[in-house]
Design an enzyme around this catalytic site. Sequence first.
Site, short mmCIF file in Angstrom:
data_model
loop_
_atom_site.label_atom_id
_atom_site.label_comp_id
_atom_site.label_asym_id
_atom_site.label_seq_id
_atom_site.Cartn_x
_atom_site.Cartn_y
_atom_site.Cartn_z
N ASP A 79 0.67 -1.24 -0.04
CA ASP A 79 0.18 -0.11 0.19
C ASP A 79 0.97 1.32 0.06
O ASP A 79 0.43 2.38 -0.19
CB ASP A 79 -0.81 0.09 1.08
CG ASP A 79 -1.99 -1.06 1.34
OD1 ASP A 79 -2.41 -1.67 0.05
OD2 ASP A 79 -2.36 -1.50 2.40
N ARG A 159 -4.95 10.57 12.71
CA ARG A 159 -4.46 9.26 13.23
C ARG A 159 -3.12 9.37 13.82
O ARG A 159 -2.19 9.04 13.52
CB ARG A 159 -4.34 8.06 12.12
CG ARG A 159 -5.73 7.95 11.45
CD ARG A 159 -5.57 6.60 10.39
NE ARG A 159 -6.70 6.48 9.74
CZ ARG A 159 -6.96 5.60 8.83
NH1 ARG A 159 -6.00 4.73 8.39
NH2 ARG A 159 -8.02 5.31 8.15
#
Length: 170
Positions: A79, A159
């Site tokens: 990713d 995050r």
Amino acid sequence: MWIVFAQSMVITLSHELTVNSNKTIDGRGAQVHITGAQITLQGVRHVIIHNVHIHHSVPHAGGMIRDSKHHYGRRTQSDGDGISILSSSNVWIDHVSMSSCADGLIDVVSGSTAITVSNSHFTKHDHVMLFGASNTEEQDRMMQVTVAFNHFGKGLVQRMPAAASASSTW
Ligand SMILES: *[C@@H]1O[C@H](CO)[C@@H](O)[C@H](O)[C@H]1NC(C)=O
């Protein structure tokens, strides 16, 4: 195995780098930059990543990738995380500088535990740290992650960290 660096260098990965158990990557005494693709810890234990710069990881198509001295096999797409930790334990990320990756800087998922992120520096990134992929991952209930003495610097968005709520301790 304790991996040290004789000189400063930029390592540009052409696909994800899988790290095996019982490894220390120690950039002390040099400026070591690891870029281009993610570092993956999958199903491993006892890994230390220390004093390196990790940035500009981007997604890569999978392919035949070596994951140990004795084995290589087909892996799916990566990713573009900075460090992706799956099904692993006893991992220490210390004095690491991370920025500008395509996905998460540090993602800890799939039943990983005993992970410490300390004395590190994060800048210029959207999704910084994810602990547990979703609220329904039962295997992440036992996850324990220590985040201490880090600097969350300029240009971060979200995050810092995010923890999925199936984890019982958050
Ligand atoms: C890591 O080290 C431990 C302790 O020496 C050993 O038991 C284990 O087999 C090692 N794991 C790997 C994958 O080499």
